[in-house]
Scaffold this motif. Structure first.
Motif, PDB file in Angstrom:
ATOM      1  N   TYR A  72      64.272  25.810   1.771  1.00  0.00           N
ATOM      2  CA  TYR A  72      65.213  25.974   2.887  1.00  0.00           C
ATOM      3  C   TYR A  72      65.202  24.722   3.762  1.00  0.00           C
ATOM      4  CZ  TYR A  72      67.379  27.515   7.185  1.00  0.00           C
ATOM      5  OH  TYR A  72      68.185  27.590   8.289  1.00  0.00           O
ATOM      6  N   ALA A  73      64.007  24.156   3.968  1.00  0.00           N
ATOM      7  CA  ALA A  73      63.910  22.930   4.764  1.00  0.00           C
ATOM      8  C   ALA A  73      64.700  21.803   4.111  1.00  0.00           C
ATOM      9  CB  ALA A  73      62.450  22.528   4.939  1.00  0.00           C
ATOM     10  N   GLY A  74      64.619  21.703   2.773  1.00  0.00           N
ATOM     11  CA  GLY A  74      65.350  20.657   2.078  1.00  0.00           C
ATOM     12  C   GLY A  74      66.851  20.780   2.269  1.00  0.00           C
ATOM     13  N   HIS A  75      67.380  22.011   2.180  1.00  0.00           N
ATOM     14  CA  HIS A  75      68.811  22.214   2.416  1.00  0.00           C
ATOM     15  C   HIS A  75      69.173  21.955   3.875  1.00  0.00           C
ATOM     16  CE1 HIS A  75      69.936  23.688  -1.519  1.00  0.00           C
ATOM     17  NE2 HIS A  75      68.910  24.518  -1.520  1.00  0.00           N
ATOM     18  N   ALA A  76      68.314  22.412   4.789  1.00  0.00           N
ATOM     19  CA  ALA A  76      68.609  22.238   6.215  1.00  0.00           C
ATOM     20  C   ALA A  76      68.635  20.769   6.601  1.00  0.00           C
ATOM     21  CB  ALA A  76      67.569  22.992   7.052  1.00  0.00           C
ATOM     22  N   GLY A  89      60.054  22.251  13.206  1.00  0.00           N
ATOM     23  CA  GLY A  89      58.773  22.326  12.505  1.00  0.00           C
ATOM     24  C   GLY A  89      57.594  21.948  13.387  1.00  0.00           C
ATOM     25  N   LEU A  90      57.737  20.869  14.140  1.00  0.00           N
ATOM     26  CA  LEU A  90      56.666  20.443  15.036  1.00  0.00           C
ATOM     27  C   LEU A  90      56.398  21.489  16.108  1.00  0.00           C
ATOM     28  CD1 LEU A  90      57.536  16.651  15.536  1.00  0.00           C
ATOM     29  CD2 LEU A  90      55.699  17.621  14.146  1.00  0.00           C
ATOM     30  N   GLY A  91      57.462  22.087  16.644  1.00  0.00           N
ATOM     31  CA  GLY A  91      57.290  23.110  17.675  1.00  0.00           C
ATOM     32  C   GLY A  91      56.537  24.320  17.161  1.00  0.00           C
ATOM     33  N   ILE A  92      56.881  24.787  15.963  1.00  0.00           N
ATOM     34  CA  ILE A  92      56.187  25.936  15.374  1.00  0.00           C
ATOM     35  C   ILE A  92      54.722  25.600  15.120  1.00  0.00           C
ATOM     36  CG2 ILE A  92      56.056  27.430  13.341  1.00  0.00           C
ATOM     37  CD1 ILE A  92      59.092  27.202  13.116  1.00  0.00           C
ATOM     38  N   PHE A  93      54.476  24.379  14.644  1.00  0.00           N
ATOM     39  CA  PHE A  93      53.098  23.961  14.378  1.00  0.00           C
ATOM     40  C   PHE A  93      52.267  23.989  15.657  1.00  0.00           C
ATOM     41  CE2 PHE A  93      49.729  20.815  14.060  1.00  0.00           C
ATOM     42  CZ  PHE A  93      49.144  21.137  12.847  1.00  0.00           C
ATOM     43  N   VAL A  94      52.804  23.449  16.739  1.00  0.00           N
ATOM     44  CA  VAL A  94      52.075  23.413  18.015  1.00  0.00           C
ATOM     45  C   VAL A  94      51.726  24.821  18.478  1.00  0.00           C
ATOM     46  CG1 VAL A  94      52.304  22.887  20.479  1.00  0.00           C
ATOM     47  CG2 VAL A  94      52.991  21.184  18.778  1.00  0.00           C
ATOM     48  N   LEU A  95      52.692  25.716  18.461  1.00  0.00           N
ATOM     49  CA  LEU A  95      52.466  27.079  18.946  1.00  0.00           C
ATOM     50  C   LEU A  95      51.454  27.830  18.084  1.00  0.00           C
ATOM     51  CD1 LEU A  95      56.136  28.082  19.870  1.00  0.00           C
ATOM     52  CD2 LEU A  95      54.281  27.462  21.441  1.00  0.00           C
ATOM     53  N   SER A  96      51.538  27.648  16.763  1.00  0.00           N
ATOM     54  CA  SER A  96      50.634  28.385  15.879  1.00  0.00           C
ATOM     55  C   SER A  96      49.199  27.881  15.982  1.00  0.00           C
ATOM     56  CB  SER A  96      51.125  28.305  14.435  1.00  0.00           C
ATOM     57  OG  SER A  96      51.217  26.962  13.993  1.00  0.00           O
ATOM     58  N   VAL A  97      49.014  26.558  15.999  1.00  0.00           N
ATOM     59  CA  VAL A  97      47.652  26.023  16.117  1.00  0.00           C
ATOM     60  C   VAL A  97      47.055  26.385  17.470  1.00  0.00           C
ATOM     61  CG1 VAL A  97      46.267  23.912  16.173  1.00  0.00           C
ATOM     62  CG2 VAL A  97      48.061  24.179  14.455  1.00  0.00           C
ATOM     63  N   GLY A  98      47.874  26.324  18.516  1.00  0.00           N
ATOM     64  CA  GLY A  98      47.385  26.751  19.825  1.00  0.00           C
ATOM     65  C   GLY A  98      46.974  28.209  19.826  1.00  0.00           C
ATOM     66  N   ALA A  99      47.661  29.043  19.029  1.00  0.00           N
ATOM     67  CA  ALA A  99      47.339  30.466  18.968  1.00  0.00           C
ATOM     68  C   ALA A  99      45.989  30.727  18.311  1.00  0.00           C
ATOM     69  CB  ALA A  99      48.435  31.226  18.224  1.00  0.00           C
ATOM     70  N   PHE A 100      45.516  29.781  17.455  1.00  0.00           N
ATOM     71  CA  PHE A 100      44.181  29.946  16.876  1.00  0.00           C
ATOM     72  C   PHE A 100      43.124  30.134  17.966  1.00  0.00           C
ATOM     73  CE2 PHE A 100      45.250  27.175  12.927  1.00  0.00           C
ATOM     74  CZ  PHE A 100      45.862  28.262  12.338  1.00  0.00           C
ATOM     75  N   ALA A 101      43.346  29.468  19.097  1.00  0.00           N
ATOM     76  CA  ALA A 101      42.361  29.488  20.183  1.00  0.00           C
ATOM     77  C   ALA A 101      42.148  30.889  20.746  1.00  0.00           C
ATOM     78  CB  ALA A 101      42.789  28.539  21.303  1.00  0.00           C
ATOM     79  N   PHE A 102      43.092  31.768  20.514  1.00  0.00           N
ATOM     80  CA  PHE A 102      43.018  33.102  21.097  1.00  0.00           C
ATOM     81  C   PHE A 102      42.903  34.181  20.018  1.00  0.00           C
ATOM     82  CE2 PHE A 102      45.620  30.243  23.666  1.00  0.00           C
ATOM     83  CZ  PHE A 102      44.866  30.203  24.836  1.00  0.00           C
ATOM     84  N   ILE A 115      52.535  31.568   9.843  1.00  0.00           N
ATOM     85  CA  ILE A 115      53.473  30.909  10.761  1.00  0.00           C
ATOM     86  C   ILE A 115      53.209  29.404  10.787  1.00  0.00           C
ATOM     87  CG2 ILE A 115      54.214  30.749  13.174  1.00  0.00           C
ATOM     88  CD1 ILE A 115      53.458  33.739  13.427  1.00  0.00           C
ATOM     89  N   GLN A 116      51.935  29.021  10.803  1.00  0.00           N
ATOM     90  CA  GLN A 116      51.598  27.599  10.789  1.00  0.00           C
ATOM     91  C   GLN A 116      52.141  26.926   9.530  1.00  0.00           C
ATOM     92  OE1 GLN A 116      47.523  26.621  10.115  1.00  0.00           O
ATOM     93  NE2 GLN A 116      47.704  24.527  10.887  1.00  0.00           N
ATOM     94  N   GLY A 117      52.044  27.611   8.394  1.00  0.00           N
ATOM     95  CA  GLY A 117      52.563  27.061   7.146  1.00  0.00           C
ATOM     96  C   GLY A 117      54.056  26.799   7.212  1.00  0.00           C
ATOM     97  N   ILE A 118      54.808  27.684   7.909  1.00  0.00           N
ATOM     98  CA  ILE A 118      56.244  27.482   8.080  1.00  0.00           C
ATOM     99  C   ILE A 118      56.503  26.196   8.860  1.00  0.00           C
ATOM    100  CG2 ILE A 118      58.324  28.400   9.189  1.00  0.00           C
ATOM    101  CD1 ILE A 118      57.219  31.214   8.562  1.00  0.00           C
ATOM    102  N   GLY A 119      55.785  26.017   9.965  1.00  0.00           N
ATOM    103  CA  GLY A 119      55.939  24.792  10.752  1.00  0.00           C
ATOM    104  C   GLY A 119      55.551  23.559   9.975  1.00  0.00           C
ATOM    105  N   TRP A 120      54.477  23.662   9.197  1.00  0.00           N
ATOM    106  CA  TRP A 120      54.020  22.533   8.392  1.00  0.00           C
ATOM    107  C   TRP A 120      55.035  22.199   7.297  1.00  0.00           C
ATOM    108  CZ3 TRP A 120      50.747  18.852   9.222  1.00  0.00           C
ATOM    109  CH2 TRP A 120      50.219  18.094   8.178  1.00  0.00           C
ATOM    110  N   GLY A 121      55.590  23.215   6.674  1.00  0.00           N
ATOM    111  CA  GLY A 121      56.584  22.998   5.632  1.00  0.00           C
ATOM    112  C   GLY A 121      57.815  22.284   6.156  1.00  0.00           C
ATOM    113  N   PHE A 122      58.305  22.721   7.323  1.00  0.00           N
ATOM    114  CA  PHE A 122      59.456  22.064   7.942  1.00  0.00           C
ATOM    115  C   PHE A 122      59.130  20.627   8.326  1.00  0.00           C
ATOM    116  CE2 PHE A 122      61.484  26.263   9.047  1.00  0.00           C
ATOM    117  CZ  PHE A 122      62.709  25.986   8.464  1.00  0.00           C
ATOM    118  N   SER A 123      58.036  20.431   9.034  1.00  0.00           N
ATOM    119  CA  SER A 123      57.748  19.119   9.621  1.00  0.00           C
ATOM    120  C   SER A 123      57.408  18.073   8.570  1.00  0.00           C
ATOM    121  CB  SER A 123      56.616  19.230  10.657  1.00  0.00           C
ATOM    122  OG  SER A 123      55.430  19.715  10.070  1.00  0.00           O
ATOM    123  N   THR A 124      56.623  18.421   7.559  1.00  0.00           N
ATOM    124  CA  THR A 124      56.242  17.409   6.574  1.00  0.00           C
ATOM    125  C   THR A 124      57.375  17.093   5.606  1.00  0.00           C
ATOM    126  OG1 THR A 124      55.188  19.175   5.269  1.00  0.00           O
ATOM    127  CG2 THR A 124      53.767  17.837   6.695  1.00  0.00           C
TER     128      THR A 124
END
Length: 397
Positions: A72-76, A89-102, A115-124
């Motif tokens: 989906y990222a490739g088509h988008a 992708g970067l936004g999802i990554f930030v929120l998910s990694v920050g959520a690890f803290a809690f 969720i982190q994997g989704i952000g990583w897939g988009f961003s990379t």
């Protein structure tokens, strides 16, 4: 906004443009935040009461999540634009990694890893495609090698920094620091002038259009290589601890330094000679590295394995990526990168999950013998499908 201003693909031979430096820095910080979690997530799972099998599942579920979102990222990338996909992708990554803290539950951790994997897939996927846009086609092998250095420099001290910090600060503080690295990446990404979406190339997404066929050959080879990487990223700290071998932090540093060394010359060699001068020597070094890790009697062998793996992986990964992208049509570069990174993720994910089962049923040594077998498979596939054929005469554009 300024981040989505149009930019034509550069026509001269200059690699280090303003925007290339911005994507390089953004990639460095997102990888730094990610690399600090690689050796600490398994320790965090153990701290929460998880088993070796659960470590493998939690690592694997992340990569499979990234894998599923990449098509989906490739088509988008072609239809919505580079900047849209990258910033989401970067936004999802930030929120998910920050959520690890809690997080204090294995179940919640699994959900957040998805969720982190989704952000990583988009961003990379987006990051690699943006770099491809900015690099002159005739210097793509060299340019992708330089771009890859951003992730490699992060790798040179990210895992070591994570392992050092987890002793000095809490997991909560560590994960918040990793999220902050993502914020820095986001800020630099907003400064990039992205390639404009070409309306002529905007197409309706076909139901089963999930890969770029022209990129499959190098991507399948990558799968069997990153399969081995899954055993290092997930279980090497535990393997070294069981063997009483110290210096695992130094391993990741040496690994990354030798990746950087190999990329100083391997990209140019690919541009001049093609993958035939790169693949077999590089994967042979990775094979030897796996055998040394299976043996692992002391720190000297550990660091020798790191150097060999770094030299091999640093040469073969950008060569395979340039091979995959160069063969794709102009309007399918995003899908070519998606296919390439999907196989990267699939290899790491399958490796992590399978190695978790092997560690539980046998031992950590068996992980690296199995990984060596995977490298042999990649060599056999290459010899019978690519060696001696005219695949070096590939389309560049």
């Amino acid at each position: 906004m300024s981040s989505v201003q149009a930019q034509n693909v550069p026509q001269d031979d200059k690699i280090f443009s303003r925007d290339f430096l911005y994507i390089w820095i953004a990639n460095f910080f997102i990888f730094l935040g990610f690399q600090m979690t690689i050796p600490t997530i398994p320790l965090f799972v153990k701290d929460l009461g998880g088993s070796d099998q659960m470590v493998g599942i939690i690592v694997g579920i992340f990569t499979f999540s990234a894998l599923l979102i990449r098509p989906y990222a490739g088509h988008a990338l072609e239809n919505k634009g580079r900047g849209f996909v990258y910033l989401i992708g970067l936004g999802i990554f930030v929120l998910s990694v920050g959520a690890f803290a809690f997080t204090a539950s294995i179940l919640i951790l699994i959900i957040i890893r998805i969720i982190q994997g989704i952000g990583w897939g988009f961003s990379t996927t987006a990051g690699g495609t943006i770099a491809t846009d900015l690099i002159p086609p005739k210097r793509r092998g060299e340019g992708m090698g330089y771009f890859g250095l951003s992730g490699n420099i992060a790798l040179s001290f990210g895992p070591s920094l994570g392992l050092t910090l987890v002793v000095l600060i809490s997991y909560q503080q560590l994960f918040l620091l990793c999220a902050f690295c993502g914020v820095v990446a986001f800020l630099f990404a907003m400064r990039i002038r992205y390639k404009k979406v070409d309306p002529a190339h905007q197409t309706k997404v076909a139901r089963f259009d999930v890969l770029e066929k022209s990129a499959l050959q190098p991507s399948i080879l990558l799968f069997f290589i990153t399969f081995a990487f899954g055993g290092i990223a997930t279980f090497l700290p535990l393997h070294a601890q069981e063997r009483g071998v110290e210096g695992i932090q130094i391993y990741f540093f040496i690994f990354a330094v030798f990746i950087m060394v190999s990329r100083l010359f391997s990209g140019r060699l690919y541009d001049r000679k093609g993958h035939k001068m790169i693949f077999l020597p590089a994967v042979s070094l990775i094979f030897l590295s796996m055998l040394l890790l299976a043996w692992l009697p002391n720190i000297t062998v550990l660091l020798t394995a790191a150097a060999l793996f770094g030299l091999g992986f640093g040469a073969v990964q950008p060569a395979l990526q340039a091979w995959a992208v160069n063969r794709a049509p102009a309007d399918r570069k995003g899908m070519a990168n998606a296919t390439f990174f999907s196989c990267f993720d699939l290899g790491v994910g399958v490796g992590a999950i399978l190695f978790g089962q092997i560690a539980a049923m046998l031992n950590y040594t068996s992980i690296y013998l199995t990984a060596a077998g995977s490298i042999v498979i990649s060599i056999l596939i290459y010899v019978f499908t690519a060696l001696g054929k005219s695949s070096d005469n590939i389309k560049v554009g």
